[in-house]
Design an enzyme around this catalytic site. Sequence first.
Site, PDB file in Angstrom:
ATOM      1  N   LYS A  44       0.646  -1.211   0.041  1.00  0.00           N
ATOM      2  CA  LYS A  44      -0.032   0.117  -0.060  1.00  0.00           C
ATOM      3  C   LYS A  44       0.764   1.391  -0.077  1.00  0.00           C
ATOM      4  O   LYS A  44       1.931   1.260   0.652  1.00  0.00           O
ATOM      5  CB  LYS A  44      -0.860  -0.076   1.053  1.00  0.00           C
ATOM      6  CG  LYS A  44      -1.587   1.404   1.539  1.00  0.00           C
ATOM      7  CD  LYS A  44      -2.548   1.890   0.678  1.00  0.00           C
ATOM      8  CE  LYS A  44      -3.141   3.231   0.880  1.00  0.00           C
ATOM      9  NZ  LYS A  44      -4.157   3.305  -0.124  1.00  0.00           N
ATOM     10  N   LEU A  72      -5.594   7.665   1.895  1.00  0.00           N
ATOM     11  CA  LEU A  72      -4.237   7.036   2.241  1.00  0.00           C
ATOM     12  C   LEU A  72      -3.983   6.412   3.329  1.00  0.00           C
ATOM     13  O   LEU A  72      -3.186   6.857   4.534  1.00  0.00           O
ATOM     14  CB  LEU A  72      -3.053   8.295   1.933  1.00  0.00           C
ATOM     15  CG  LEU A  72      -2.302   8.093   0.767  1.00  0.00           C
ATOM     16  CD1 LEU A  72      -1.382   9.610   0.775  1.00  0.00           C
ATOM     17  CD2 LEU A  72      -1.439   6.937   0.863  1.00  0.00           C
ATOM     18  N   CYS A 128      -2.356  10.216  -6.208  1.00  0.00           N
ATOM     19  CA  CYS A 128      -3.463   9.868  -5.012  1.00  0.00           C
ATOM     20  C   CYS A 128      -4.447  11.156  -5.270  1.00  0.00           C
ATOM     21  O   CYS A 128      -3.913  12.392  -5.123  1.00  0.00           O
ATOM     22  CB  CYS A 128      -2.970   9.708  -3.597  1.00  0.00           C
ATOM     23  SG  CYS A 128      -4.399   9.401  -2.594  1.00  0.00           S
ATOM     24  N   SER A 193      -6.595   5.403 -10.162  1.00  0.00           N
ATOM     25  CA  SER A 193      -7.987   5.300 -10.392  1.00  0.00           C
ATOM     26  C   SER A 193      -8.376   6.747 -11.221  1.00  0.00           C
ATOM     27  O   SER A 193      -7.616   7.696 -11.165  1.00  0.00           O
ATOM     28  CB  SER A 193      -8.935   5.646  -9.093  1.00  0.00           C
ATOM     29  OG  SER A 193      -8.215   6.726  -8.286  1.00  0.00           O
ATOM     30  N   GLY A 247      -5.929  -1.052 -14.402  1.00  0.00           N
ATOM     31  CA  GLY A 247      -7.112  -0.255 -14.764  1.00  0.00           C
ATOM     32  C   GLY A 247      -8.171  -1.217 -15.417  1.00  0.00           C
ATOM     33  O   GLY A 247      -8.051  -1.573 -16.742  1.00  0.00           O
ATOM     34  N   THR A 270      -9.750  -3.020  -8.463  1.00  0.00           N
ATOM     35  CA  THR A 270     -11.280  -3.392  -8.028  1.00  0.00           C
ATOM     36  C   THR A 270     -11.576  -4.803  -7.975  1.00  0.00           C
ATOM     37  O   THR A 270     -12.247  -5.424  -7.092  1.00  0.00           O
ATOM     38  CB  THR A 270     -12.463  -2.669  -8.911  1.00  0.00           C
ATOM     39  OG1 THR A 270     -11.975  -1.133  -8.841  1.00  0.00           O
ATOM     40  CG2 THR A 270     -13.607  -2.808  -8.592  1.00  0.00           C
TER      41      THR A 270
HETATM   42  O1  LIG Z   1      -7.454   6.952  -1.171  1.00  0.00           O
HETATM   43  C1  LIG Z   1      -6.243   6.316  -1.303  1.00  0.00           C
HETATM   44  O2  LIG Z   1      -5.699   5.975  -0.557  1.00  0.00           O
HETATM   45  C2  LIG Z   1      -6.010   6.034  -2.704  1.00  0.00           C
HETATM   46  N1  LIG Z   1      -6.930   5.659  -3.693  1.00  0.00           N
HETATM   47  C3  LIG Z   1      -6.847   5.474  -4.956  1.00  0.00           C
HETATM   48  O3  LIG Z   1      -7.523   5.395  -5.850  1.00  0.00           O
HETATM   49  N2  LIG Z   1      -5.475   5.970  -5.402  1.00  0.00           N
HETATM   50  C4  LIG Z   1      -4.546   6.178  -4.711  1.00  0.00           C
HETATM   51  O4  LIG Z   1      -3.294   6.422  -5.316  1.00  0.00           O
HETATM   52  C5  LIG Z   1      -4.716   6.222  -3.386  1.00  0.00           C
HETATM   53 CL1  LIG Z   1      -3.354   6.733  -2.236  1.00  0.00          CL
END
Ligand SMILES: O=C(O)c1[nH]c(=O)[nH]c(=O)c1Cl
Length: 309
Positions: A44, A72, A128, A193, A247, A270
Amino acid sequence: LDLSTFFLGRPLTSPLMNASGVWCNVNNQLNALAESKAGAMVTKSCTLLRRNGNPEPRYHTLAMGSINSMGLPNEGHQYYLDYAERHDYENKPLFFSIAGLTLDDNLTMVAQIQDAYTPAILELNLSCPNVPGKAQIAYDFEALDVILAEISAAYSRPFGIKLPPYFDIAHFDEVAEILNRYEKVSFITCINSIGNGLMIDINSETVLIKPKEGFGGIGGDYVLPTALANVNAFYQRCPKKSIIGCGGVSTGEHVFMHLLAGAGIVQVGTALYEEGPEIFVRLNIELAKIMKEKGYKTIREFQGKLKTI
Ligand SMILES: O=C(O)c1[nH]c(=O)[nH]c(=O)c1Cl
């Protein structure tokens, strides 16, 4: 069922791995990925210190994918360094994702990874979309240039970056021009995303997630065409770099498309969140079946060989 391939000189038993953020926050998830049929895995995205992330609900399954504004949440940099120390690198390569909240935090984490002499491969998350008040670095082309210069100066080994989707040919050109000036950037992971989407529950007439008034990153079937375009755009523009596709992958056909578009590794987000690490068994079988039907013995025979008409 020979799905073996190479990435950055490392042998993989399968071109599949998880997308950072999915099934990789804590040790039991990381151990499950290590034991899975994925050919590689990634941690992560971490920050210097542990984070709770955004208030829940912050993830919601959609008809054709997902929306998330996790914010995050992670156990902090040292936790994943400790995992990287325990990881069995003979079993599969480990990628190490960082998403520092400041350039200084990224440089501090990179210095610690450097000193740890870990065989893990750095994936610098520049995309992010869910930390309130923090714009995506990779949408600010000057900031992108600065961070790549700083990390390249501070880190002695090859590393990769996780990019958001771009939607304009001029942006593909401009970003590739920046990336090609950094030879240490050895791979590019496309895409993160699609940031700041919104989905609605018409019964309650509300949004689906709590953070940011319901705005969050979109994943799943919705993003496959955008993901394939970004993979192929950077595959064509950065011939000296490898591409990791991410993706919209939930079947062997999607994996085949990403490989044809130029990806050397294909990440699953996903669909992994919904199905769990057993998905890699299914995707490997489905990919092998397609290759057999087409008479391909190895991935190299068709990787990047997308034809135009
Ligand atoms: O909300 C998140 O943790 C998050 N969520 C995403 O879809 N991509 C990212 O790079 C991150 Cl770091």
